[in-house]
Design a protein around this motif. Structure first.
Motif, PDB file in Angstrom:
ATOM      1  N   ALA A  95      18.530  30.839  23.343  1.00  0.00           N
ATOM      2  CA  ALA A  95      17.526  30.352  22.401  1.00  0.00           C
ATOM      3  C   ALA A  95      17.313  31.344  21.259  1.00  0.00           C
ATOM      4  CB  ALA A  95      16.211  30.097  23.141  1.00  0.00           C
ATOM      5  N   ALA A  96      17.258  32.646  21.582  1.00  0.00           N
ATOM      6  CA  ALA A  96      17.032  33.666  20.556  1.00  0.00           C
ATOM      7  C   ALA A  96      18.178  33.715  19.548  1.00  0.00           C
ATOM      8  CB  ALA A  96      16.851  35.026  21.211  1.00  0.00           C
ATOM      9  N   ALA A  97      19.390  33.365  20.003  1.00  0.00           N
ATOM     10  CA  ALA A  97      20.548  33.369  19.114  1.00  0.00           C
ATOM     11  C   ALA A  97      20.645  32.082  18.302  1.00  0.00           C
ATOM     12  CB  ALA A  97      21.833  33.568  19.921  1.00  0.00           C
ATOM     13  N   GLY A  98      19.711  31.144  18.494  1.00  0.00           N
ATOM     14  CA  GLY A  98      19.731  29.889  17.753  1.00  0.00           C
ATOM     15  C   GLY A  98      20.803  28.928  18.226  1.00  0.00           C
ATOM     16  N   ALA A 194      35.412  31.448  26.351  1.00  0.00           N
ATOM     17  CA  ALA A 194      34.362  32.244  25.711  1.00  0.00           C
ATOM     18  C   ALA A 194      34.799  32.818  24.375  1.00  0.00           C
ATOM     19  CB  ALA A 194      33.925  33.375  26.649  1.00  0.00           C
ATOM     20  N   ARG A 195      36.083  32.766  24.089  1.00  0.00           N
ATOM     21  CA  ARG A 195      36.552  33.181  22.765  1.00  0.00           C
ATOM     22  C   ARG A 195      36.496  32.027  21.768  1.00  0.00           C
ATOM     23  NH1 ARG A 195      40.430  36.076  26.122  1.00  0.00           N
ATOM     24  NH2 ARG A 195      39.951  38.317  26.077  1.00  0.00           N
ATOM     25  N   GLN A 196      36.424  30.792  22.299  1.00  0.00           N
ATOM     26  CA  GLN A 196      36.305  29.631  21.414  1.00  0.00           C
ATOM     27  C   GLN A 196      34.865  29.419  20.953  1.00  0.00           C
ATOM     28  OE1 GLN A 196      38.149  25.986  22.961  1.00  0.00           O
ATOM     29  NE2 GLN A 196      39.212  27.235  24.483  1.00  0.00           N
ATOM     30  N   ARG A 197      33.903  29.720  21.817  1.00  0.00           N
ATOM     31  CA  ARG A 197      32.487  29.534  21.529  1.00  0.00           C
ATOM     32  C   ARG A 197      31.733  30.758  22.049  1.00  0.00           C
ATOM     33  NH1 ARG A 197      34.275  25.769  19.234  1.00  0.00           N
ATOM     34  NH2 ARG A 197      33.546  23.602  19.086  1.00  0.00           N
ATOM     35  N   LEU A 232      29.313  38.729  31.291  1.00  0.00           N
ATOM     36  CA  LEU A 232      30.052  39.099  30.091  1.00  0.00           C
ATOM     37  C   LEU A 232      29.604  38.179  28.966  1.00  0.00           C
ATOM     38  CD1 LEU A 232      33.672  39.504  31.559  1.00  0.00           C
ATOM     39  CD2 LEU A 232      31.896  41.248  31.275  1.00  0.00           C
ATOM     40  N   TRP A 233      29.189  38.771  27.846  1.00  0.00           N
ATOM     41  CA  TRP A 233      28.684  38.000  26.709  1.00  0.00           C
ATOM     42  C   TRP A 233      29.654  38.106  25.543  1.00  0.00           C
ATOM     43  CZ3 TRP A 233      24.697  34.971  27.811  1.00  0.00           C
ATOM     44  CH2 TRP A 233      23.809  35.349  28.821  1.00  0.00           C
ATOM     45  N   SER A 234      29.867  36.976  24.859  1.00  0.00           N
ATOM     46  CA  SER A 234      30.804  36.947  23.738  1.00  0.00           C
ATOM     47  C   SER A 234      30.144  36.354  22.499  1.00  0.00           C
ATOM     48  CB  SER A 234      32.043  36.115  24.096  1.00  0.00           C
ATOM     49  OG  SER A 234      31.729  34.723  24.119  1.00  0.00           O
ATOM     50  N   GLY A 235      30.784  36.576  21.348  1.00  0.00           N
ATOM     51  CA  GLY A 235      30.340  35.973  20.098  1.00  0.00           C
ATOM     52  C   GLY A 235      28.922  36.358  19.737  1.00  0.00           C
ATOM     53  N   LEU A 237      26.281  35.839  21.214  1.00  0.00           N
ATOM     54  CA  LEU A 237      25.462  36.209  22.366  1.00  0.00           C
ATOM     55  C   LEU A 237      25.638  37.674  22.759  1.00  0.00           C
ATOM     56  CD1 LEU A 237      26.037  32.977  24.457  1.00  0.00           C
ATOM     57  CD2 LEU A 237      23.851  33.725  23.480  1.00  0.00           C
ATOM     58  N   ALA A 238      26.662  38.311  22.222  1.00  0.00           N
ATOM     59  CA  ALA A 238      26.885  39.741  22.463  1.00  0.00           C
ATOM     60  C   ALA A 238      26.170  40.536  21.382  1.00  0.00           C
ATOM     61  CB  ALA A 238      28.379  40.046  22.468  1.00  0.00           C
ATOM     62  N   ARG A 239      25.391  41.524  21.783  1.00  0.00           N
ATOM     63  CA  ARG A 239      24.603  42.289  20.825  1.00  0.00           C
ATOM     64  C   ARG A 239      25.453  43.357  20.149  1.00  0.00           C
ATOM     65  NH1 ARG A 239      20.021  43.228  25.290  1.00  0.00           N
ATOM     66  NH2 ARG A 239      21.969  43.504  26.457  1.00  0.00           N
ATOM     67  N   PRO A 240      25.322  43.503  18.840  1.00  0.00           N
ATOM     68  CA  PRO A 240      26.118  44.499  18.111  1.00  0.00           C
ATOM     69  C   PRO A 240      25.906  45.910  18.667  1.00  0.00           C
ATOM     70  CG  PRO A 240      24.998  43.027  16.581  1.00  0.00           C
ATOM     71  CD  PRO A 240      24.447  42.733  17.934  1.00  0.00           C
ATOM     72  N   GLY A 241      27.004  46.604  18.896  1.00  0.00           N
ATOM     73  CA  GLY A 241      26.930  47.977  19.361  1.00  0.00           C
ATOM     74  C   GLY A 241      26.641  48.144  20.833  1.00  0.00           C
TER      75      GLY A 241
END
Length: 393
Positions: A95-98, A194-197, A232-235, A237-241
């Motif tokens: 939800a936070a990622a829209g 998970a690399r597609q979305r 494991l989070w991708s795209g 949903l993965a937080r920078p750094g």
């Protein structure tokens, strides 16, 4: 659960009986329940289906709380299901990622989809096992933004979704599938999706770290001291750094998280201080012990043991602290005398890095007295030691 049992369960009579039963964990109550239902003239197959759900609902309370009393379960689905509190945290990240349209690929009994739908996310929950898909559909009835599809996760079109959640099946009946190639979908297939979305892939916390791919965020999660999963989070949903994260959920406390770009370097070992700290399992799994030690001004007790020590107390959600009362060589007779001199009759025994069975040691200590303590059996600078301590919290 086979289709015949499912048919017995999904009848108005069976569901009514199930909802009328009073919660109880006693074996004698379960036996009396079977007898009562049989005497009432209910068919044996219906009684068996109701009793199975009765038992699973009791067991499911640890994961789903009061929600368990209106849900249906399979044994395998309950074992693999996320705790509701953890699922809510995951849903909040979507939800936070829209990301409002999510495909839950391999939804099991629908626990994660429930958490997402409760935040008004539109969820397509896909499950290949027919009976489990029907159970998920029942559990998701109260949520109008969720729908269940019986089918193969790998064949589900993703054009209409923003993100994916994958919980690969890691069991086949009573057998645990140890190879990621045998999971459904396999780890390789899940990573490709998970690399597609933008996506999250739920895995067992003890998974071989050599299999962790580059470029994804790896988050280990513990609940009340037990490490329950790795995601494991991708795209988006993965937080920078953030490459490694340890999320700690404990009781009614606010969630606490330790994050880093990568595994942290350990700190140098040093002498035993007045305080000993046992890092949370999620911190250990994420290999962030060094960062935790530096934040506390602590040091490793031994280069090969996940214990920290410090000269001053530090309150932290990422470790449990102990004040060291006495250090002894790891000798049973000396430990016994030291405990007796302190009047220790209640003893918690912890061990790490030494080959000792606490259950075999306990009777040899002949504990007597009204005082309590913690006995830590471990190594310090390569030496086997016993530490008599008290909890800081």
């Amino acid at each position: 659960m086979d289709v015949a049992e499912l048919r017995e369960l999904l009848t108005p009579e069976a569901l009514r009986l199930l909802d009328e039963l009073e919660p109880s964990g006693a074996v004698s109550d379960a036996v009396a329940l079977v007898s009562r239902l049989r005497k009432a003239g209910h068919p044996p197959a219906l009684v068996a289906a109701v009793l199975t759900q009765y038992r699973l609902r009791r067991k499911a309370e640890a994961k789903f709380g009061p929600f368990a009393q209106r849900m249906l379960f399979t044994q395998e689905g309950l074992e693999q299901a996320s705790r509701l509190r953890v699922a809510a945290v995951h849903a909040g990240r979507f939800a936070a990622a829209g990301l409002t349209r999510v495909a839950d690929l391999g939804c099991g009994i629908g626990g994660d989809a429930m958490a997402m739908a409760s935040l008004d996310l539109r969820v397509t929950a896909v499950e290949r096992d027919e009976a489990t898909a029907a159970i998920a559909a029942y559990n998701l009835v109260p949520f109008p933004t969720a729908q269940v599809a019986h089918g193969d996760a790998l064949e589900q079109p993703l054009d209409a979704v923003d993100a994916v959640w994958l919980d690969p099946a890691r069991r086949e009946g009573a057998s645990r599938l140890s190879s990621p190639d045998d999971w459904s979908p396999s780890l390789t297939q899940a990573l490709a999706i998970a690399r597609q979305r933008p996506g999250g892939i739920k895995l067992a916390p003890g998974m071989d770290r050599a299999l962790l791919p580059e470029g994804l965020e790896a988050q280990w999660i513990s609940v009340d001291g037990e490490v329950v999963e790795l995601v494991l989070w991708s795209g988006a949903l993965a937080r920078p750094g953030v490459g490694r994260a340890a999320l700690v959920l404990r009781g009614d406390e606010l969630p606490a998280e330790l994050r880093a770009a990568a595994d942290s370097d350990d700190v140098e070992p040093g002498p035993l201080g007045e305080y000993l700290y046992e890092p949370d399992g999620a911190v250990i799994r994420a290999r962030l012990i060094g960062d935790l030690a530096r934040s506390m001004g602590g040091r490793m007790l031994d280069p090969t043991i996940a214990y920290l020590t410090a000269d001053r107390p530090t309150a932290t959600p990422f470790a449990r602290g102990f004040r060291v009362l006495e250090r002894l060589p790891l000798d049973t007779a000396r430990i016994k005398r030291a405990l007796a001199s302190r009047g220790i009759g209640v003893l918690e025994i912890k061990k790490r890095g030494v080959d000792i069975d606490p259950a075999a040691l306990r009777p040899k200590l002949a504990l007597r007295g009204a005082e309590s303590a913690v006995l830590v059996l471990t190594r310090s600078a390569g030496e086997r030691v016993a530490l008599i301590a008290e909890r800081c919290d």
